[in-house]
Scaffold this active site. Structure first.
Site, PDB file in Angstrom:
ATOM      1  CG  ASP A  17      -1.362   1.647  -3.780  1.00 20.69           C
ATOM      2  OD1 ASP A  17      -1.692   2.185  -2.710  1.00 20.69           O
ATOM      3  OD2 ASP A  17      -0.162   1.459  -4.102  1.00 20.69           O
ATOM      4  CG  HIS A  63      -7.282 -15.063  -6.315  1.00 22.12           C
ATOM      5  ND1 HIS A  63      -6.678 -15.626  -7.421  1.00 22.12           N
ATOM      6  CD2 HIS A  63      -8.568 -14.898  -6.651  1.00 22.12           C
ATOM      7  CE1 HIS A  63      -7.567 -15.757  -8.377  1.00 22.12           C
ATOM      8  NE2 HIS A  63      -8.717 -15.343  -7.938  1.00 22.12           N
ATOM      9  CG  ASP A  64     -10.260 -18.206  -6.262  1.00 25.01           C
ATOM     10  OD1 ASP A  64     -10.411 -18.335  -7.497  1.00 25.01           O
ATOM     11  OD2 ASP A  64     -10.608 -17.191  -5.633  1.00 25.01           O
ATOM     12  CG  ASP A  76      -1.615   1.295   1.474  1.00 24.26           C
ATOM     13  OD1 ASP A  76      -2.006   1.576   2.628  1.00 24.26           O
ATOM     14  OD2 ASP A  76      -1.767   2.056   0.503  1.00 24.26           O
ATOM     15  CG  ASP A 117     -12.728 -14.635 -13.130  1.00 24.68           C
ATOM     16  OD1 ASP A 117     -12.078 -15.182 -12.236  1.00 24.68           O
ATOM     17  OD2 ASP A 117     -13.948 -14.376 -13.031  1.00 24.68           O
ATOM     18  CD  GLU A 147     -10.839 -19.412 -12.137  1.00 27.02           C
ATOM     19  OE1 GLU A 147     -11.755 -18.787 -12.682  1.00 27.02           O
ATOM     20  OE2 GLU A 147     -10.752 -19.518 -10.898  1.00 27.02           O
ATOM     21  CG  ASP A 186      -7.893 -12.007 -13.072  1.00 23.68           C
ATOM     22  OD1 ASP A 186      -7.571 -12.469 -11.957  1.00 23.68           O
ATOM     23  OD2 ASP A 186      -8.688 -12.574 -13.858  1.00 23.68           O
ATOM     24  CG  ASP A 229      -5.862   3.183   0.467  1.00 19.61           C
ATOM     25  OD1 ASP A 229      -6.540   3.295  -0.580  1.00 19.61           O
ATOM     26  OD2 ASP A 229      -4.958   2.312   0.603  1.00 19.61           O
TER      27      ASP A 229
HETATM   28  O1  TEU Z   1     -13.208 -18.206  -9.660  1.00 22.17           O
HETATM   29  C1  TEU Z   1     -13.981 -19.063 -10.501  1.00 22.17           C
HETATM   30  C2  TEU Z   1     -14.682 -20.094  -9.690  1.00 22.17           C
HETATM   31  O2  TEU Z   1     -14.649 -20.051  -8.505  1.00 22.17           O
HETATM   32  C3  TEU Z   1     -15.496 -21.085 -10.445  1.00 22.17           C
HETATM   33  O3  TEU Z   1     -14.810 -21.307 -11.658  1.00 22.17           O
HETATM   34  C4  TEU Z   1     -15.720 -22.382  -9.645  1.00 22.17           C
HETATM   35  O4  TEU Z   1     -15.016 -22.390  -8.444  1.00 22.17           O
HETATM   36  C5  TEU Z   1     -15.243 -23.589 -10.406  1.00 22.17           C
HETATM   37  O5  TEU Z   1     -15.776 -23.530 -11.698  1.00 22.17           O
HETATM   38  C6  TEU Z   1     -15.737 -24.845  -9.666  1.00 22.17           C
HETATM   39  O6  TEU Z   1     -15.451 -25.974 -10.481  1.00 22.17           O
HETATM   40  C7  TEU Z   1     -12.958 -16.941 -10.283  1.00 22.17           C
HETATM   41  C8  TEU Z   1     -12.017 -16.145  -9.416  1.00 22.17           C
HETATM   42  O7  TEU Z   1     -10.776 -16.840  -9.305  1.00 22.17           O
HETATM   43  C9  TEU Z   1     -12.657 -15.938  -8.068  1.00 22.17           C
HETATM   44  O8  TEU Z   1     -11.761 -15.250  -7.182  1.00 22.17           O
HETATM   45  C10 TEU Z   1     -13.926 -15.113  -8.253  1.00 22.17           C
HETATM   46  O9  TEU Z   1     -14.591 -14.992  -7.019  1.00 22.17           O
HETATM   47  C11 TEU Z   1     -14.850 -15.800  -9.280  1.00 22.17           C
HETATM   48  O10 TEU Z   1     -14.178 -16.214 -10.465  1.00 22.17           O
HETATM   49  C12 TEU Z   1     -15.909 -14.803  -9.740  1.00 22.17           C
HETATM   50  O11 TEU Z   1     -15.312 -13.838 -10.576  1.00 22.17           O
END
Ligand code: TEU
Length: 561
Positions: free
Chosen positions: A29, A329-330, A21, A199, A256, A98, A25
């Site tokens: 960023d 991040h997931d 940051d 995404d 993804e 992204d 804030d």
């Molecule tokens: O994640 C996608 C996602 O979560 C889905 O594709 C699902 O989990 C998967 O198809 C299950 O098989 C992306 C981003 O990485 C995530 O951070 C976002 O929250 C999500 O899309 C919505 O944009």
């Protein structure tokens, strides 16, 4: 070998909100990223993948976009973006953005228009349905908990959102929408983006007959995934984008795609498909997870790790390329999910990195993994930020289906927020991430785990990553070489040879805290080899003229044969 810059480089994923940051804030960023480019360059990073930076109300931390051609207020301005691109390119580094084009924010002008009336020109940019006798069109749930349909009073219909209700899904069957999205991509290509992570890209098509899903035991809504994921029409959209926008042969296009593995990834990345270059899969997301979120199960090295990782390694070149990533991040943090973030924290983090950097594919370092950041210790419900943490708390705990204790333990083992705590730069207040109050709590272990300390410790995880990255760049066999797995049935040791022309390297890792014996294969003569890197001190010549040697807990070794 079909050589590409994005095959030979090492990538780094920065969750911008949590990386650095610059203006106090409490939110990371773009200028904060610029401040740390020399740190990344010194680590050996070639490509920087940033989570979404477009204008967003941040319902889902940028994955809900309200202006596809501007920068999120908290992250800076378009001129900051332009400076970031200049600073990256000056360092011969690339930018991967992204691209969130499956849906928008409900605050996007197109959706504001679309919901005004059934005959609005933008109505068909989204997926609307009249519903059934005052109830949603079907029983689909959404990924974040709750129904996948939201009723809109103004126009008297429901709209589809497979994520949060503030993320209405686009109707990709609409040609005008597709043309708008091509314009968005061209805009960022023209501003200097070198590649894109697409995404949720395999959700672009939905089954417009909207059949009910099966309601599984303990669930409230129907299983909807097969009606919104990997439908055949997705390929047509991707081929259209490849043909009309991603046609330079230079830009890398990474999808993804949940529900895809090494056996079927070729449907998106096959050379003859002209769709994607790579796909981010979900193979490593749930390693060690039990039946319920608060349950764990021991990792089965063969089923959970070897079969998957080796499966990706043994694909034919024409099936496409793959990223080598263990966290994003997931997911939760790599060392907490697949290693030991307590007793053998250092050894296991280094062992996992050894696997990541010695296989075929493009390594993606997730920010903080290079210093062994762990899951968020001691978080209470109020410390979480992921919208689904609260939606599912209402759905499960407040409904009396799950105890508070189990729900919290489940968040510790599975919440995405584990991988979104602020980068731990030093042992000062807020770990050097911000001079303000961070948007999410800093992991309390920052005094033990931070960049500053590890830059001064030759035995640190960070210095091991740096050595691994340099080793990979010095040895094309690690990038393009054949993968020959050894000891396939061993349930503690993962070992393989990488070979390219006359270069042969042996990689041996002990995946657990036991002390198994590694049987040296007959055609491997370690007495003529050179130990290039290990996470333990190995006595010189200790393994010479032996048919086997013992591996210490999480021990990893790389030899040049
Ligand atoms: O994640 C996608 C996602 O979560 C889905 O594709 C699902 O989990 C998967 O198809 C299950 O098989 C992306 C981003 O990485 C995530 O951070 C976002 O929250 C999500 O899309 C919505 O944009």
């Amino acid at each position: 070998m079909d050589r590409k810059w994005w095959k030979e480089g090492v990538a780094y994923q920065a969750y911008v909100r949590s990386f650095n940051d610059s203006d106090g804030d409490g939110i990371g960023d773009l200028r904060g990223i610029i401040e740390k480019l020399d740190y990344l360059k010194d680590l050996g990073i070639d490509m920087l993948y940033l989570n979404p930076i477009n204008k967003s109300p941040n319902e889902d931390n940028g994955y809900d976009i309200s202006d596809f051609k501007d920068i999120m207020d908290e992250f800076g301005t378009l001129s900051d973006f332009d400076e970031l691109v200049r600073e990256l390119h000056q360092r011969d580094m690339k930018l991967i953005m992204d691209l969130v084009i499956n849906h928008s924010s409900d605050e996007h002008p197109w959706f504001i228009e679309s919901r005004k009336s059934k005959d609005n020109p933008y109505r068909d940019y989204y997926i609307w349905h009249s519903g059934r006798n005052g109830t949603p069109p079907n029983n689909w749930g959404c990924f974040f908990g709750g129904s996948a349909w939201e009723y809109d009073e103004t126009s008297g219909e429901y709209y589809l959102h497979i994520f949060s209700k503030k993320q209405p899904d686009f109707n990709w069957r609409n040609k005008n929408l597709r043309e708008e999205m091509k314009g968005v991509i061209r805009y960022w290509i023209d501003r200097g983006a070198d590649g894109f992570r697409m995404d949720a890209i395999n959700h672009l098509e939905k089954d417009h007959s909207f059949p009910n899903g099966i309601v599984r035991e303990g669930e409230v809504y129907g299983d909807f995934i097969k009606y919104v994921q990997n439908l055949p029409e997705v390929h047509g959209y991707l081929k259209e984008l490849r043909k009309e926008v991603f046609n330079s042969g230079y830009h890398v296009v990474i999808g993804e795609t949940g529900g895809i593995n090494h056996e079927n990834a070729f449907i998106y990345t096959g050379k003859d498909r002209n769709e994607l270059d790579m796909i981010f899969h979900f193979d490593m997301h749930s390693v060690g997870r039990g039946e319920r979120p608060w349950e764990r199960k021991p990792i089965d090295l063969i089923q959970d790790i070897k079969k998957k990782m080796s499966g990706w390694q043994l694909r034919q070149e024409e099936e496409g390329w793959c990223p080598l990533f263990y966290s994003n991040h997931d997911t939760t943090r790599t060392v907490s999910r697949m290693g030991d973030d307590e007793k053998y924290w250092r050894e296991s983090a280094k062992m996992l990195a050894t696997l990541q950097f010695t296989q075929k594919g493009t390594p993606f370092v997730y920010y903080g993994d290079e210093i062994g950041m762990t899951n968020a210790k001691g978080f209470e419900l109020k410390d979480y930020r992921d919208p689904s943490a609260f939606i599912k708390h209402r759905e499960l705990v407040e409904a009396g289906l799950v105890s508070e204790e189990n729900y919290l333990l489940g968040l510790y083992y599975t919440s995405r927020d584990n991988s979104r705590t602020p980068m731990q730069w030093d042992d000062s207040q807020t770990a050097g991430f911000s001079t303000g109050t961070p948007w999410i709590k800093v992991n309390p272990n920052y005094k033990k785990i931070n960049v500053k300390d590890q830059l001064q410790d030759q035995q640190s995880i960070l210095m091991y990553y740096k050595a691994l990255i340099a080793l990979r760049k010095d040895n094309p066999a690690l990038v393009y070489g054949n993968f020959i797995e050894l000891n396939k049935e061993h349930n503690k040791i993962y070992s393989y040879i990488r070979e390219l022309n006359d270069s042969r390297m042996l990689i041996v890792v002990n995946f657990f805290s036991n002390e198994p014996i590694f049987e040296i294969p007959k055609n491997v003569h370690l007495e003529h080899s050179k130990l290039l890197l290990s996470n333990y001190k190995v006595e010189a010549g200790g393994q010479d003229n032996k048919a086997a040697f013992k591996l210490r807990p999480y021990e990893a070794r790389i030899y040049r044969l």
